[in-house]
Write a protein that holds these residues in place. Structure first.
Motif, PDB file in Angstrom:
ATOM      1  N   ALA A  10       0.634  -1.420  -0.129  1.00  0.00           N
ATOM      2  CA  ALA A  10       0.127   0.002   0.055  1.00  0.00           C
ATOM      3  C   ALA A  10       0.968   1.278  -0.156  1.00  0.00           C
ATOM      4  N   ASP A  11       0.639   2.220  -0.815  1.00  0.00           N
ATOM      5  CA  ASP A  11       1.323   3.545  -0.952  1.00  0.00           C
ATOM      6  C   ASP A  11       0.263   4.429  -0.985  1.00  0.00           C
ATOM      7  N   TRP A  12       0.252   5.355   0.278  1.00  0.00           N
ATOM      8  CA  TRP A  12      -0.791   6.221   0.490  1.00  0.00           C
ATOM      9  C   TRP A  12      -0.218   7.507   0.380  1.00  0.00           C
ATOM     10  N   SER A  13       0.949   7.698  -0.461  1.00  0.00           N
ATOM     11  CA  SER A  13       1.333   8.885  -1.108  1.00  0.00           C
ATOM     12  C   SER A  13       0.653   9.455  -2.233  1.00  0.00           C
ATOM     13  N   ILE A  14       0.359  10.699  -2.720  1.00  0.00           N
ATOM     14  CA  ILE A  14      -0.216  11.235  -3.847  1.00  0.00           C
ATOM     15  C   ILE A  14       1.056  11.088  -5.198  1.00  0.00           C
ATOM     16  N   LYS A  15       0.506  10.719  -6.113  1.00  0.00           N
ATOM     17  CA  LYS A  15       1.630  10.588  -7.387  1.00  0.00           C
ATOM     18  C   LYS A  15       1.126  11.699  -8.358  1.00  0.00           C
ATOM     19  N   THR A  16       2.242  12.486  -8.731  1.00  0.00           N
ATOM     20  CA  THR A  16       1.935  13.436  -9.792  1.00  0.00           C
ATOM     21  C   THR A  16       1.865  13.088 -11.174  1.00  0.00           C
ATOM     22  N   ARG A  17       2.708  11.855 -11.363  1.00  0.00           N
ATOM     23  CA  ARG A  17       2.919  11.401 -12.703  1.00  0.00           C
ATOM     24  C   ARG A  17       3.171   9.953 -12.660  1.00  0.00           C
ATOM     25  N   LEU A  18       2.570   9.119 -13.729  1.00  0.00           N
ATOM     26  CA  LEU A  18       3.021   7.608 -13.703  1.00  0.00           C
ATOM     27  C   LEU A  18       3.313   7.507 -15.416  1.00  0.00           C
ATOM     28  N   LEU A  19       4.446   6.900 -15.486  1.00  0.00           N
ATOM     29  CA  LEU A  19       5.032   6.518 -16.872  1.00  0.00           C
ATOM     30  C   LEU A  19       5.107   5.180 -17.117  1.00  0.00           C
ATOM     31  N   PHE A  20       4.268   4.559 -17.731  1.00  0.00           N
ATOM     32  CA  PHE A  20       4.413   2.916 -17.995  1.00  0.00           C
ATOM     33  C   PHE A  20       5.020   2.681 -19.318  1.00  0.00           C
ATOM     34  N   THR A  21       5.670   1.725 -19.349  1.00  0.00           N
ATOM     35  CA  THR A  21       6.261   1.225 -20.753  1.00  0.00           C
ATOM     36  C   THR A  21       6.035  -0.273 -20.797  1.00  0.00           C
ATOM     37  N   SER A  22       5.749  -0.874 -22.162  1.00  0.00           N
ATOM     38  CA  SER A  22       5.481  -2.205 -22.217  1.00  0.00           C
ATOM     39  C   SER A  22       5.794  -2.402 -23.738  1.00  0.00           C
ATOM     40  N   SER A  23       6.031  -3.851 -24.147  1.00  0.00           N
ATOM     41  CA  SER A  23       6.034  -4.277 -25.390  1.00  0.00           C
ATOM     42  C   SER A  23       4.793  -4.598 -26.153  1.00  0.00           C
ATOM     43  N   GLN A  24       3.877  -4.461 -25.340  1.00  0.00           N
ATOM     44  CA  GLN A  24       2.062  -4.364 -25.843  1.00  0.00           C
ATOM     45  C   GLN A  24       1.782  -3.302 -25.672  1.00  0.00           C
ATOM     46  N   PRO A  25       0.806  -2.886 -26.617  1.00  0.00           N
ATOM     47  CA  PRO A  25       0.109  -1.533 -26.937  1.00  0.00           C
ATOM     48  C   PRO A  25      -1.066  -1.359 -25.859  1.00  0.00           C
ATOM     49  N   PHE A  26      -0.827  -0.119 -25.559  1.00  0.00           N
ATOM     50  CA  PHE A  26      -2.243   0.116 -24.718  1.00  0.00           C
ATOM     51  C   PHE A  26      -3.367   0.663 -25.170  1.00  0.00           C
ATOM     52  N   THR A  27      -4.090  -0.243 -25.867  1.00  0.00           N
ATOM     53  CA  THR A  27      -5.189  -0.065 -26.532  1.00  0.00           C
ATOM     54  C   THR A  27      -6.419   0.548 -25.804  1.00  0.00           C
ATOM     55  N   TRP A  28      -6.375   0.205 -24.444  1.00  0.00           N
ATOM     56  CA  TRP A  28      -7.731   0.598 -23.747  1.00  0.00           C
ATOM     57  C   TRP A  28      -7.489   2.034 -23.408  1.00  0.00           C
ATOM     58  N   ALA A  29      -6.272   3.091 -23.717  1.00  0.00           N
ATOM     59  CA  ALA A  29      -5.969   4.147 -23.445  1.00  0.00           C
ATOM     60  C   ALA A  29      -6.271   4.979 -24.812  1.00  0.00           C
ATOM     61  N   ASP A  30      -6.765   4.439 -25.795  1.00  0.00           N
ATOM     62  CA  ASP A  30      -7.160   4.956 -27.086  1.00  0.00           C
ATOM     63  C   ASP A  30      -8.629   5.737 -27.012  1.00  0.00           C
ATOM     64  N   HIS A  31      -9.093   6.522 -27.942  1.00  0.00           N
ATOM     65  CA  HIS A  31     -10.310   7.147 -27.536  1.00  0.00           C
ATOM     66  C   HIS A  31     -11.553   5.965 -27.526  1.00  0.00           C
ATOM     67  N   LEU A  32     -12.282   6.509 -26.384  1.00  0.00           N
ATOM     68  CA  LEU A  32     -13.279   5.348 -26.231  1.00  0.00           C
ATOM     69  C   LEU A  32     -14.781   5.700 -26.808  1.00  0.00           C
ATOM     70  N   LYS A  33     -15.459   4.877 -26.988  1.00  0.00           N
ATOM     71  CA  LYS A  33     -16.896   5.166 -27.443  1.00  0.00           C
ATOM     72  C   LYS A  33     -17.628   5.855 -26.426  1.00  0.00           C
ATOM     73  N   ALA A  34     -18.533   6.532 -26.915  1.00  0.00           N
ATOM     74  CA  ALA A  34     -19.543   7.419 -26.097  1.00  0.00           C
ATOM     75  C   ALA A  34     -20.243   6.598 -25.120  1.00  0.00           C
ATOM     76  N   GLN A  35     -20.597   5.269 -25.538  1.00  0.00           N
ATOM     77  CA  GLN A  35     -21.487   4.294 -24.800  1.00  0.00           C
ATOM     78  C   GLN A  35     -20.449   3.784 -23.816  1.00  0.00           C
ATOM     79  N   GLU A  36     -19.230   3.568 -23.958  1.00  0.00           N
ATOM     80  CA  GLU A  36     -18.433   2.991 -23.060  1.00  0.00           C
ATOM     81  C   GLU A  36     -18.033   3.979 -21.849  1.00  0.00           C
TER      82      GLU A  36
END
Length: 552
Positions: free
Chosen positions: A155-181
């Motif tokens: 558990a980390d109770w501090s407040i983060k100002t920035r997160l920077l993730f890297t991966s060999s797989q694309p972050f597809t969920w971060a793309d533009h979402l549909k209005a219904q979603e």
């Protein structure tokens, strides 16, 4: 026969004796030289005897050339180098650069490295995606806590100002979402219902009060520079300040009532001087409501005492007799004064036993008081000044904060602006906000050419529930393989301090009582554990084969 004197070393020589020996050695070297060599001048011999590094004597160099010495000329000392930056006497590898070239480049490389380190310390958030990909652990210093492997993050109770993730797989969920979603995600978060797709929406939502689109309201400590030049119509309007403070008090009271009834797990109060973390009973191993304030000053602590707020300094121990406690009541102050007087009398009782109490001047009460005040002031604005308030004293703290005039800045860009309230659940007068997420695809060099490397950047006030939700989401979407650099709002890192616990709480009971607090069951399980990070916070997280490796 020499007498043994305590502290005397036979090998010790006085400076004149050392210089005399060096002169003898220089004369002996001159006598042993060949008759054809020209002796060195007296000033040069004196400089060598004093230990200074000098260039070879021209006559000696010419003599070496005349003898057919075809070796490289002796290296010149860099005049811009520091005196303590002397070249080592060890042999160089055969395939390395010449010594002279190393000496010429060394000082400039050192200065550049020092500047880079200072830049990273002062502006850690300027690290680019490419830099993180090239050095995945660039945000971790050598003095950090060793890495730990686990299937779950602490558990980390501090407040983060920035997160920077890297991966060999694309972050597809971060793309533009549909209005219904997006609509489904928002309504599920507001109703605190069971999570279905898209989980990413709920992971990025938080609630804020007050809210002004043109004004950054987090962080508040050290934010004068970012707020300068922004429109603030309330700075010189007392009527508008009163309205803002009245609405803020209603929102603050609403949040506390939600916390008390366990419908809100925690929330933050961010002022221009300090940050407060309120936690519901059952979280972080505590059976009562707790409030942590960091950093504090002697003035704030004295004001809390005068209001009758009982608090403790969990990171400060007084004379090894236990952790320091303070009481704001007049009776408590009288007891403290009596105890301190008794301690002072006991501390000088040994003088009476020796019979020298009249010959030694004892410090007066004023001197002792000034010395204690000096120690209290020295810990101001430091992590050790964190204050813990528990139980019903948190309600007294609530009233104190609402009525305190020092809670709001009287001058500067933040003048007249109420503190920022941050919460994972909705409360009265709050505005729904969403963390900013941005995905980038870059090319990185590999053995067989170039490969795609994907990154995801999340900015904003990242609270503990958001950090855990995002890591849970990436665990499945990135197939158990990703790394992350975490940037902490430093005044909140001390919130990970392990606090004294009266009793061990039952896990099932905690989940049952906090079932409606709006957190995911796995997130609630993590935040109900006792903190183990101390005064530090998570800085780097790497997952490989669904196993976490983290540093703090």
């Amino acid at each position: 026969m020499a007498l043994s004197v305590p502290g005397y070393s036979p090998s010790f020589r006085k400076p004149p004796e050392t210089l005399r020996l060096r002169r003898k050695r220089a004369r002996s070297r001159g006598a042993a030289a060949s008759p054809g060599e020209q002796p060195e001048p007296a000033p040069r011999r004196a400089a060598l005897a004093a230990g200074l590094l000098l260039r070879p004597f021209p006559a000696a160099a010419a003599a070496a050339v005349g003898r057919g010495g075809g070796g490289p000329a002796a290296a010149r000392r860099n005049p811009f180098a520091r005196l303590d930056n002397r070249p080592s006497a060890t042999a160089e590898p055969p395939d390395g650069p010449p010594r002279g070239q190393q000496e010429a480049q060394g000082p400039f490389l050192d200065s550049n490295q020092e500047n880079d380190l200072l830049w990273e310390e002062k502006f850690p958030e300027r690290t680019t995606v490419t830099e993180l990909l090239q050095t995945p652990q660039g945000s971790v210093s050598e003095s950090d806590i060793p890495s730990s492997e686990s299937t779950e993050l602490p558990a980390d109770w501090s407040i983060k100002t920035r997160l920077l993730f890297t991966s060999s797989q694309p972050f597809t969920w971060a793309d533009h979402l549909k209005a219904q979603e997006e609509a489904h995600g928002v309504i599920q978060h507001c109703r605190a219902t069971e999570v279905t797709l898209p989980q990413s929406i709920q992971s990025l939502i938080y609630w804020l009060q007050p809210a002004f689109p043109w004004l950054p309201l987090f962080p508040r400590i050290g934010a004068d520079r970012k707020m300068s030049g922004k429109i603030s119509p309330w700075s010189n309007d007392e009527t508008l300040q009163h309205i803002l403070m009245s609405d803020w008090s209603v929102s603050f009271t609403s949040l506390y009532n939600l916390l008390k009834t366990k419908l809100c797990p925690y929330f933050y109060v961010c002022t221009y001087q300090f940050t407060i973390l309120f936690r519901a009973a059952g979280l972080a191993g505590n059976d009562v409501i707790t409030a942590l304030i960091s950093p504090t000053t002697r003035g704030i602590r004295e004001a809390m005492k005068n209001e009758g707020i009982e608090f403790s300094l969990p990171l400060i121990k007084e004379n090894g007799h236990g952790k320091k406690k303070a009481s704001g009541t007049s009776q408590g102050q009288g007891e403290e004064q009596v105890i301190s007087d008794e301690d002072e009398d006991e501390s000088f009782s040994w003088l009476e036993e020796m019979g020298v109490q009249d010959k030694i001047k004892k410090p007066d009460i004023l001197s002792i008081k000034l010395r204690k005040e000096k120690h209290e002031v020295q810990m101001d604005h430091r992590p050790e000044s964190v204050v813990l308030v528990k139980g019903m004293n948190t309600l007294t703290l609530l009233n104190f904060l609402i009525n305190s005039k020092s809670l709001i800045a009287s001058s500067g860009p933040q003048a007249g602006l109420p503190p920022t309230l941050l919460s994972p659940v909705a409360f009265r007068g709050a505005t729904m906000q969403m963390l900013k997420a941005r995905s980038v695809n870059v090319k990185t060099q590999a053995v067989s050419g170039y490969k795609d490397q994907f990154s995801l950047e999340i900015t904003g006030p990242v609270m503990p529930h958001s950090l855990h939700s995002v890591t849970m989401l990436l665990r499945s979407s990135q197939k158990g393989s990703f790394s992350a650099g975490l940037y902490t709002h430093e005044p909140t890192a001390v919130f990970n301090t392990c606090l004294p616990v009266n009793k061990v709480l039952d896990k099932e009971t905690v989940h049952e009582e906090l079932a409606n607090c709006g957190l995911h069951p796995k997130t609630l399980d993590q935040l109900s554990q006792t903190p183990i990070l101390g005064k530090s916070s998570l800085r780097h997280v790497e997952m490989s084969d669904y196993v976490y490796n983290w540093r703090s």
